[in-house]
Design an enzyme around this catalytic site. Structure first.
Site, PDB file in Angstrom:
ATOM      1  N   HIS A 116       0.822  -1.222   0.000  1.00 53.06           N
ATOM      2  CA  HIS A 116       0.000   0.000   0.000  1.00 53.06           C
ATOM      3  C   HIS A 116       0.849   1.261   0.000  1.00 53.06           C
ATOM      4  CE1 HIS A 116       0.292   0.733   4.438  1.00 53.06           C
ATOM      5  NE2 HIS A 116       0.283  -0.576   4.528  1.00 53.06           N
ATOM      6  N   ASP A 145       6.162   0.493   6.809  1.00 59.14           N
ATOM      7  CA  ASP A 145       4.730   0.285   6.575  1.00 59.14           C
ATOM      8  C   ASP A 145       4.163   1.395   5.682  1.00 59.14           C
ATOM      9  OD1 ASP A 145       2.170  -0.783   6.829  1.00 59.14           O
ATOM     10  OD2 ASP A 145       1.753   0.344   8.646  1.00 59.14           O
ATOM     11  N   GLU A 179      -5.156   1.724   2.413  1.00 60.56           N
ATOM     12  CA  GLU A 179      -5.135   0.613   3.364  1.00 60.56           C
ATOM     13  C   GLU A 179      -5.232   1.068   4.811  1.00 60.56           C
ATOM     14  OE1 GLU A 179      -3.463  -2.470   6.055  1.00 60.56           O
ATOM     15  OE2 GLU A 179      -2.739  -0.436   5.690  1.00 60.56           O
ATOM     16  N   GLU A 180      -4.564   2.160   5.150  1.00 60.20           N
ATOM     17  CA  GLU A 180      -4.494   2.582   6.551  1.00 60.20           C
ATOM     18  C   GLU A 180      -5.838   3.060   7.106  1.00 60.20           C
ATOM     19  OE1 GLU A 180      -2.239   1.855   8.398  1.00 60.20           O
ATOM     20  OE2 GLU A 180      -0.295   1.894   7.408  1.00 60.20           O
ATOM     21  N   GLU A 204       3.080  -6.549   3.566  1.00 67.12           N
ATOM     22  CA  GLU A 204       3.145  -5.808   4.818  1.00 67.12           C
ATOM     23  C   GLU A 204       4.490  -6.109   5.485  1.00 67.12           C
ATOM     24  OE1 GLU A 204       1.138  -3.681   6.632  1.00 67.12           O
ATOM     25  OE2 GLU A 204      -0.201  -3.476   4.918  1.00 67.12           O
ATOM     26  N   HIS A 387       3.925   2.798  12.931  1.00 65.75           N
ATOM     27  CA  HIS A 387       2.981   3.903  13.142  1.00 65.75           C
ATOM     28  C   HIS A 387       3.463   4.922  14.172  1.00 65.75           C
ATOM     29  CE1 HIS A 387      -0.841   1.689  11.469  1.00 65.75           C
ATOM     30  NE2 HIS A 387       0.200   1.646  10.638  1.00 65.75           N
TER      31      HIS A 387
END
Length: 416
Positions: A116, A145, A179-180, A204, A387
């Site tokens: 993504h 990510d 995606e997030e 991922e 994140h």
């Protein structure tokens, strides 16, 4: 899906599942493929350079311009290696554009790889924290990510092209721009592509312990709303019906809806009530994060929410509930176990061992697995602190992960 496609996909799934049941992929360690190792080592710096260009461009899920720019960076790389590249405007709720890159082979399994383009970070974060390598780790917004996954997928395709390997039916690399936030802009696209392919390799991040993800929980939200009656909190509180008090009662009930044995968690995360300190609140709302290991638990939680709402503390309040389902569970199954066994054997050629993990987090792998296509996850670059401002990728994982993905595609593509 045509009957022939369905039959082929079933045959591929059965062959993969056989590996897990027979242990066929667990012989003594073989020597690594020297040609793949050489090319993975040669592509390490170009892959890091590509990763730097992506990380230094903001691409939060709501950043239209940034998402387009990162997509264009990926398109340039994929076009250069000879892939047929198409783009698709995201469905409502998504920004930027989805990218679909395809390589046609000479026959064999059809493989969907996914990564993504979007990150959880804000506009301006890339300028504040640009890509940098400090010791053995690379840092920057989205470095693991999932921009690291895009780099691994793209350069594995470059290795396959460099080797002139065509022992597969088709390889598609799908880059999703939402995606997030639950993939609202690509869910239908992912389902369509997963149905059209025999297996899915999701890029991922690899887990910090150098792992793959073989199962994921499904995710959803439980929303509880309370309608009461406002009144002056000091002059006539008895004339009111306190929605906040009832919501507190409902919150305690909702918090008991998890099931540890079945892997279900229900955690209240957001509470809203009241407008002023001297007014009995008329409206209140709670949102709970719901995670399930099996789809049936979504149904059970939904039923129990309604049952709990019938037991009220504050008379004459109205309590309503709803469950919003997002990602389905990616359940552990024989086909996934077979893919994991293959991956473990391939990694063993490098003298390395994968951890095989389950995750409470949801991802696009869950959507693909939800339509019945064998799926394995965590094939991107290894890293940690996902994140967060200190998110990192392990630089020395680039070569092993390129080797793993390339060899896995060659094995399953040829039906081995």
């Amino acid at each position: 899906m045509s009957p022939s496609n369905g039959a082929r996909r079933a045959a591929v799934a059965a062959a993969i599942a056989t590996i897990a049941s027979t242990g066929a992929a667990r012989p003594a360690l073989a020597e690594p493929d020297a040609k793949i190792v050489e090319r993975a080592q040669g592509y390490k710096q170009p892959a890091l350079d590509f990763l730097k260009r992506m990380v230094d461009q903001d691409s939060g899920s709501g950043d239209e311009a940034g998402l387009v720019k990162v997509a264009d960076l990926a398109i340039a790389e994929l076009t250069a290696l000879g892939a047929k590249v198409e783009t698709q405007a995201p469905a409502e709720g998504g920004k930027g554009k989805n990218v679909i890159a395809t390589l046609e082979g000479s026959g064999g399994a059809k493989i969907l790889m996914m990564a993504h383009l979007d990150t959880v970070f804000r506009e301006g974060d890339a300028a504040k924290r640009p890509f940098r390598i400090d010791g053995a780790r690379a840092y920057g917004p989205g470095v693991m990510d999932d921009k690291g996954g895009i780099a691994i997928g793209t350069y594995a395709l470059k290795i396959l092209k460099n080797l002139d390997f065509k022992g597969f039916g088709r390889i598609t690399l799908l880059l999703n721009s939402s995606e997030e936030i639950g993939s609202p802009g690509a869910r239908k696209l992912i389902e369509e592509q997963a149905k059209a392919h025999d297996l899915v390799l999701n890029l991922e991040p690899g887990r910090a312990a150098d792992g793959l993800v073989i199962s994921r929980k499904g995710s959803g939200k439980a929303i509880v709303t309370v309608k009461g009656k406002s009144s002056h909190a000091g002059v006539a509180p008895e004339k009111g019906r306190n929605a906040a008090t009832e919501l507190a009662h409902q919150t305690l009930q909702v918090g008991k809806l998890g099931d540890k044995e079945k892997g279900t968690t229900v955690n209240v995360t957001v509470l809203k009530a009241g407008t002023a300190a001297n007014i009995i609140p008329e409206d209140a709302e709670a949102t709970a994060d719901v995670r399930v290991a099996v789809t049936e638990e979504f149904d059970r939680v939904e039923r129990d929410l309604k049952t709990a709402a019938e037991t009220k503390l504050v008379p004459e309040t109205v309590v309503t509930t709803r469950l919003e389902r997002n990602f389905p569970p990616m359940a552990k199954n024989p086909a996934t176990d077979g893919l994991a066994e293959k991956a473990q054997a391939i990694y063993g050629e490098l003298g390395k061992k994968l951890t095989l993990e389950s995750s409470g987090g949801a991802a696009d792998a869950s959507i693909a697995a939800g339509v019945g296509t064998p799926t394995i996850d965590g094939l991107g670059v290894v890293g940690g602190e996902i994140h967060t401002p200190t998110e990192y990728a392990e630089v020395e994982s680039v070569v092993p992960r390129l080797y793993l993905l390339t060899r896995l595609v060659m094995e399953v593509g040829a039906g081995k």
